[in-house]
Structure formats: structure tokens, C-alpha cells
Scaffold this active site. Sequence first.
Site, PDB file in Angstrom:
ATOM      1  N   GLU A   1      34.240  43.876  36.869  1.00 52.83           N
ATOM      2  CA  GLU A   1      33.945  43.197  35.595  1.00 52.83           C
ATOM      3  C   GLU A   1      32.459  42.864  35.645  1.00 52.83           C
ATOM      4  O   GLU A   1      32.048  41.929  36.328  1.00 52.83           O
ATOM      5  CB  GLU A   1      34.782  41.916  35.466  1.00 52.83           C
ATOM      6  CG  GLU A   1      36.287  42.148  35.407  1.00 52.83           C
ATOM      7  CD  GLU A   1      36.773  42.615  34.049  1.00 52.83           C
ATOM      8  OE1 GLU A   1      35.980  42.615  33.083  1.00 52.83           O
ATOM      9  OE2 GLU A   1      37.952  42.992  33.942  1.00 52.83           O
TER      10      GLU A   1
ATOM     11  N   CYS B   1      29.081  36.563  30.320  1.00 56.05           N
ATOM     12  CA  CYS B   1      28.935  38.027  30.294  1.00 56.05           C
ATOM     13  C   CYS B   1      29.055  38.601  28.893  1.00 56.05           C
ATOM     14  O   CYS B   1      28.510  39.660  28.611  1.00 56.05           O
ATOM     15  CB  CYS B   1      29.952  38.668  31.219  1.00 56.05           C
ATOM     16  SG  CYS B   1      31.586  38.013  30.980  1.00 56.05           S
TER      17      CYS B   1
HETATM   18  P1  NAD Z   1      26.160  38.416  41.453  1.00 56.64           P
HETATM   19  O1  NAD Z   1      26.464  39.862  41.331  1.00 56.64           O
HETATM   20  O2  NAD Z   1      24.832  38.010  41.945  1.00 56.64           O
HETATM   21  O3  NAD Z   1      27.213  37.729  42.440  1.00 56.64           O
HETATM   22  C1  NAD Z   1      28.587  37.830  42.240  1.00 56.64           C
HETATM   23  C2  NAD Z   1      29.303  37.729  43.573  1.00 56.64           C
HETATM   24  O4  NAD Z   1      28.967  38.871  44.351  1.00 56.64           O
HETATM   25  C3  NAD Z   1      28.917  36.506  44.396  1.00 56.64           C
HETATM   26  O5  NAD Z   1      30.060  35.980  45.010  1.00 56.64           O
HETATM   27  C4  NAD Z   1      27.973  37.096  45.426  1.00 56.64           C
HETATM   28  O6  NAD Z   1      27.933  36.372  46.628  1.00 56.64           O
HETATM   29  C5  NAD Z   1      28.605  38.451  45.658  1.00 56.64           C
HETATM   30  N1  NAD Z   1      27.726  39.462  46.263  1.00 56.64           N
HETATM   31  C6  NAD Z   1      26.378  39.510  46.274  1.00 56.64           C
HETATM   32  N2  NAD Z   1      25.949  40.593  46.976  1.00 56.64           N
HETATM   33  C7  NAD Z   1      27.057  41.246  47.395  1.00 56.64           C
HETATM   34  C8  NAD Z   1      27.285  42.428  48.150  1.00 56.64           C
HETATM   35  N3  NAD Z   1      26.284  43.168  48.604  1.00 56.64           N
HETATM   36  N4  NAD Z   1      28.568  42.815  48.373  1.00 56.64           N
HETATM   37  C9  NAD Z   1      29.605  42.096  47.912  1.00 56.64           C
HETATM   38  N5  NAD Z   1      29.449  40.950  47.203  1.00 56.64           N
HETATM   39  C10 NAD Z   1      28.193  40.532  46.949  1.00 56.64           C
HETATM   40  O7  NAD Z   1      26.487  37.772  40.029  1.00 56.64           O
HETATM   41  P2  NAD Z   1      26.258  36.273  39.526  1.00 56.64           P
HETATM   42  O8  NAD Z   1      24.815  36.019  39.343  1.00 56.64           O
HETATM   43  O9  NAD Z   1      27.063  35.311  40.317  1.00 56.64           O
HETATM   44  O10 NAD Z   1      26.968  36.383  38.085  1.00 56.64           O
HETATM   45  C11 NAD Z   1      26.327  36.892  36.978  1.00 56.64           C
HETATM   46  C12 NAD Z   1      26.762  38.313  36.668  1.00 56.64           C
HETATM   47  O11 NAD Z   1      28.167  38.381  36.560  1.00 56.64           O
HETATM   48  C13 NAD Z   1      26.236  38.778  35.319  1.00 56.64           C
HETATM   49  O12 NAD Z   1      25.760  40.098  35.439  1.00 56.64           O
HETATM   50  C14 NAD Z   1      27.469  38.731  34.419  1.00 56.64           C
HETATM   51  O13 NAD Z   1      27.454  39.593  33.327  1.00 56.64           O
HETATM   52  C15 NAD Z   1      28.544  39.074  35.368  1.00 56.64           C
HETATM   53  N6  NAD Z   1      29.821  38.594  34.855  1.00 56.64           N
HETATM   54  C16 NAD Z   1      30.712  39.493  34.330  1.00 56.64           C
HETATM   55  C17 NAD Z   1      31.907  39.039  33.798  1.00 56.64           C
HETATM   56  C18 NAD Z   1      32.939  39.979  33.243  1.00 56.64           C
HETATM   57  O14 NAD Z   1      34.082  39.574  33.127  1.00 56.64           O
HETATM   58  N7  NAD Z   1      32.591  41.190  32.884  1.00 56.64           N
HETATM   59  C19 NAD Z   1      32.180  37.682  33.792  1.00 56.64           C
HETATM   60  C20 NAD Z   1      31.238  36.795  34.329  1.00 56.64           C
HETATM   61  C21 NAD Z   1      30.062  37.262  34.866  1.00 56.64           C
END
Ligand code: NAD
Length: 480
Positions: free
Chosen positions: A250, A284
Amino acid sequence: MKIGSIINGQEYKEEHRETLSVFNPYNQEKVAEIALAGVEDVNKAIDQGFETFHSTMKTMPAYQRSNILLTTANLLEDRKESFAETIAKEAGKPLKYSRGEVDRAVQVLRFASENAKHIYSEVIPMDAAVGGENRLGFTKRTPLGVVSAITPFNFPLNLSLHKLAPAIAAGNVVIFKPAEKTPVSAYMLVQLFHEAGLPTGALNLIMGKGEVVGDALVQHDKVQKVTFTGSLPVGKNIRKKAGFKKVTLELGSNSPNILFDDADMKQAVEDLVKGAFAFSGQVCISAQRIYVHHSLYDSFLKEYVKQTEALTVGDPLNENTDFGPMINKEAAERAKTWIDDAVSNGARIATGGELNETMLAPTIMTDVKSDMKIIADEVFAPIVSVIPFEIEEEVVKHSNDSVYGLQAGVFTKDINRALRVADKLEMGGVWINEISTYRQDNHPYGGVKQSGIGREGVKYAIEDMTELKFIGINLNEKRL
Ligand code: NAD
């Protein structure tokens, strides 16, 4: 408050561990300190989860899973204020929206509890195939086993539950890695599940940095599925590394909202203020691009600026605050750079644009071009662009001109046009006479293109959390 990973009910926060502090994004007060997990903790959590799956969850009857989910929902409802305050502090989300998030989370648990009892399968008409006489065939939906769930900061409770609740409803175990920026509500949630009677090894919590523990969560052989909500670059990396595992992603968006000339403009303006600026645009499906028919453009913009400037800006913990900080200074500065870049290329700021630490003012941009970052990329900040259009084909083309496709909003009183445009928009979901930012927790939700893979929305997530097994019987008498 120091918190750590929880594996099989035991918390790991010993002195020797590296720690990470969590600060309230509004006033920088320390909210918690987390003891970070390493790869060996992830491996232990997965091994433990694997054991619990085979010893307990795989055979736990549906009514028990359903009861656990319902009890968790009731406990969460009782502790609504404490969860809402925690989210307001760790994420900087205004209290009114934090309360809304808890209400939704309670519903997600209740939907999961109900759906746990309705995981149906089907009987296959075997004799439809030549030679299929005297055979009985049916399917069963079986749990996958160990699911890794990785979640973002912006809905730390509800988006975590969109993974945890369906996984448990289907009889899986979960290794849950919440965002390190907002770990406290996740920690409280895991305790709630245990209090509600979930076997301790069925939900293990990993408090770690994504770049340290991510690969182990994604690549371990005993993990059957990775479900991730977060940014596109991390999602792409997970997809690449997950190999044969099932993957739900997502990811982001730059959601369009379209107002045709017959739209209810008054309602649309009011809704789009929330749609673009709720939780400082860190949603998002936040309204990022608003396409307005040229006949309404001037009056829309005037009213939109007026209502945006009337938002109560301030401390997320105040009852009246509509608009608070962004998650951290780095994110706010990045967004400000995007505004400045657009302005230097001819865009104009209709309101906002000022930055003070983590507080980026609600910003409306005009005179934008399609290759500017504030249009082409996901802003994930309180920045929205208002763009005039003349004809339907043109606005559909612009709306689809994106690597993303999550949700869109279309405002018109002409039902034929509404449905025609909904068909043409390349999105996972389209709302008619509703903003792109609206989501209910029981409809299928997810993206096309680079907005993701798979669908959440409890019933649909449960399907993705199971494997379809076929069982056939040859009923020929001589074989019995
Ligand atoms: P992010 O991608 O920075 O982090 C999300 C999660 O991924 C965190 O728990 C982080 O620790 C983990 N992560 C980071 N590096 C990783 C790796 N190499 N391997 C595995 N996991 C890793 O996102 P964020 O800043 O927390 O959230 C914002 C983003 O989330 C935006 O792009 C937003 O659009 C998206 N989002 C999407 C939805 C949806 O339903 N489509 C909903 C909410 C947020």
C-alpha cells in the site's frame, strides 16, 4: 517511558541496546525511548511465531479468533482517550483526528471479528470437465503461517490494524514492525491483544529501524507473506527482495479531485479543506491536485483560500486544533523546498508557504505545471494545487498522468458523466461527490500502477491472508 520489542510476551529493553528517542513533533518533548531490535531479534520472533502457528493458531477455531478480536475492540473502545492522546503526542496528529482514528480502529477490529466467522469456500462442479463424473471437489481457505507486517507513521493504529486484524482473523501469526517514528500506540496495541487472550507468540513486536531489520523480515524463509504500507522506494525494495512470498504493498499517491461545472461547490470546498490539510496532508489519499472547471475556478479559489486561512493551527493536544505539525523538521523542510522550486518555475502561492520548524502553513498553489514535483510526485505535506480545466477528456488525461493511481474524487450532478469518468480514471478507487481522502474500512482499498499491489479493507485483506487449497475425492465405488 522506555519500550522494547515483545517476543512471545517477553519485552526486550536491556541496557546494552541502542536506543532511539521519539519526540512530539509539535514541541519536541520526549514521548518515549525505544530499545532497538537487531536481526537476531527478528529471527527469534519469526522462529517463535512459526512455532506458535503450528502449535496453536493453525488449529484455533474461528469463534475463538473472532472472540479475541471482539474483546480487543472492546478494550480499545474503553481506552480510546489514552490511545488518542498517544497518537496526538507521537505523530502530532490533532486530537480530533486522533480520536477519529481510534474509532475507525475499533470498527476494523469488529469487522475482522465478524469476518473471521465467514471465511467460506466453494464446491466445484467437477462433472463440468470431461471425465469428472463421480468426483467431489471443494476448496478451503487456509491460513498462510507467519506474516510480516510493516507499517508507516501516519495512521499508526488504524493502518497497523488493517494488517494485524485480518491476519489474526484468518488464523495467521504476525511479526509486526511499526514505524519507529510512532511506536507507542503500536506497543499499547500489542499489549491489548495479549490482554484479550491472543496467544503471546501469535503477535510479536519488533521495535527497529527499517533499514536494519527490514531485510530479515522480508527474506526469512519461514515468512509466507509480507504486508507493507509506506513509501514507494521502500515498497519497491521489498517487492524485489520478497522472492516467492505473497506481497501486499500500500504505497503513495498524488490524488486528483475533479470539480465539473455542475458540482456542489460549497460542499466541495468545505470537504477539500479537510481533504488536503487533515493531518497536514500526510495521508496517502490526501487531495493533492484539484482540477476545477474554468467557470468555477475564481470563485472556488477565493472560497478555498478563505476557509483554509480560517483553520485553527496549533498544538495537536488542544481540542480545537484543526491543523498541527508535520512529522519532523526534515519532512517539513523537504516540502518547503518543493514549494520554492515550483515558485522559481512560475507557480504562485495563493496562501501559506511559510515554514517554522515542523509547522508548514497550509499551502494552496496555482499556476503549476505538470512536471513540477508538487504535481508529479507525492507531496505528503500540506500542499495542494488548484488547476483550471475546460473539457472532460483533458482533465481525465491530466488526472491519469501519474505513476500513481490510488483514489480520486469526482464532483458532478450528472450521473452519466460521473460513471464515465470513474471508468476512465486509472485508480484503485473513485469516489463520486466525495473527496479522494475519504476511506471506509470495509471497502476494497489499494492502488494500481505504482500505488501498490493487493487490496486491504478487512474482508479483502483476509482473502489475501489465506491460501486457497483444493481437495478432491474420487468417488468411484471400487476405490472406496
Ligand atoms: P516509510 O516507507 O519511510 O516507512 C514505512 C515503514 O517501512 C516503517 O516502519 C519503516 O521503518 C519501514 N522501512 C524503512 N526502510 C525499510 C526497509 N529497507 N525494509 C523494510 N522496511 C523498511 O513511510 P512513512 O514515511 O512511514 O509513511 C509515509 C508513506 O506511506 C507515504 O509514501 C504514504 O503515501 C504511504 N502510505 C500509504 C498508504 C496506503 O494505504 N496506500 C497509507 C499510509 C501511508
